[in-house]
Design an enzyme around this catalytic site. Structure first.
Site, PDB file in Angstrom:
ATOM      1  N   SER A 139       0.851  -1.110   0.020  1.00 31.76           N
ATOM      2  CA  SER A 139      -0.022  -0.017  -0.092  1.00 31.76           C
ATOM      3  C   SER A 139       0.763   1.246   0.032  1.00 31.76           C
ATOM      4  CB  SER A 139      -0.764  -0.033   1.228  1.00 31.76           C
ATOM      5  OG  SER A 139      -1.350   1.365   1.340  1.00 31.76           O
ATOM      6  N   TYR A 153      -1.848  -1.075  10.285  1.00 29.28           N
ATOM      7  CA  TYR A 153      -1.986  -1.330   8.870  1.00 29.28           C
ATOM      8  C   TYR A 153      -0.607  -0.648   8.055  1.00 29.28           C
ATOM      9  CZ  TYR A 153      -3.802  -0.741   4.191  1.00 29.28           C
ATOM     10  OH  TYR A 153      -3.888  -1.138   2.767  1.00 29.28           O
TER      11      TYR A 153
END
Ligand SMILES: NC(=O)c1ccc[n+]([C@@H]2O[C@H](COP(=O)([O-])OP(=O)(O)OC[C@H]3O[C@@H](n4cnc5c(N)ncnc54)[C@H](OP(=O)(O)O)[C@@H]3O)[C@@H](O)[C@H]2O)c1
Length: 241
Positions: A139, A153
């Site tokens: 990401s 995350y």
């Protein structure tokens, strides 16, 4: 000969677009996620090739490897570690290094990071036999602080990017390539309210579509990328410039 892909998290978003893309190209796609296969959006043999699995449970994931191997006939041409979670606070707020419960942090790492190690390691013989390709879905949040993605995350995705390098080094001699793709803002249910503000500032001034991410994943699993390994491709409409 029909090629086989193992894809985690195919029920929605980027994973769903990916299963559609590979099916269209004639691949058999084995999928894993927590929910049963959803007949609302089918693909050929989708139900038969689905394995219900909770990747946040390490024992479940380790046990599933043997089950998956039995379904492979010795060859795995692609492994896409796509399933991911991005927990938020009770009011949808970003969870930072102070506010992330440490047990939740571990759960995020099991889904977003450790599951990729367990699957790739456990299936290395089948990947080597097919001279396969592994794609880890990281990401944009793995390389910079993001206004919505939390600390657990972001750190799990940074770890997954580092794992991609380590795996490219270790799997290369087996003839297996390992790469990552790092999406920016892609139109799926993982997005938070407020993303439209980020999108206004992007050079391309629009969200990415899951199919545009699936195209890059497909490229990395195809012979078109036969000398590409150990890299992370950004798919973000210029968010980094
Ligand atoms: N959308 C974006 O803008 C964006 C940006 C950067 C990176 N990414 C990454 O891209 C990947 C896909 O994102 P997405 O937006 O398509 O996500 P999504 O729409 O939320 O879908 C997540 C998928 O993962 C599966 N999953 C979640 N928890 C699981 C668990 N414990 N065990 C097994 N499967 C699980 C879900 O299926 P079940 O519910 O059936 O388990 C679902 O198929 C993720 O790794 C995400 O971090 C997305």
């Amino acid at each position: 000969m029909q090629k086989t892909l193992l894809l985690t998290g195919a029920s929605r978003g980027i994973g769903h677009a990916t299963v559609k893309r590979f099916s269209r190209e004639g691949w058999r796609v084995l999928t894993c996620s927590r929910q049963p296969h959803d007949p609302a959006c089918p693909w050929p043999d989708g139900e038969r090739n689905h394995i219900q699995l909770n990747l946040s449970d390490p024992a479940d994931t380790i046990n599933a490897v043997e089950l998956i191997r039995e379904r492979l006939d010795g060859l795995l041409h692609g492994l896409v570690n796509n399933a991911g979670i991005s927990p938020k606070g009770p009011n949808g707020e970003r969870l930072n290094t102070f506010t992330t419960d440490i047990m939740d942090w571990g759960k995020v790492f099991h889904v977003n990071f450790f599951a990729s190690v367990v699957l790739a390691r456990g299936l290395r013989e089948e990947l080597a036999a097919a001279k396969g390709s592994v794609v880890n879905v990281t990401s944009i949040a793995g390389s910079r602080v993001h206004p919505f993605a939390g600390a657990a995350y972001a750190t799990s995705k940074a770890a997954l990017a580092a794992l991609t390098r380590e795996m490219a080094h270790d799997f290369g001699p087996l003839g297996v390539r390992v790469n990552a793709i790092a999406p920016g803002e892609v139109e799926t249910s993982i997005l938070s309210p407020g993303t439209e503000k980020i999108v206004e500032g992007l050079p391309m001034q629009r969200l990415g579509q899951p199919s545009e991410v699936a195209d890059v994943i497909y490229y990395l699993c195809s012979d078109q990328s036969s000398y590409v390994t150990g890299t992370e491709i950004e798919i973000n409409g210029g968010q980094h410039v």
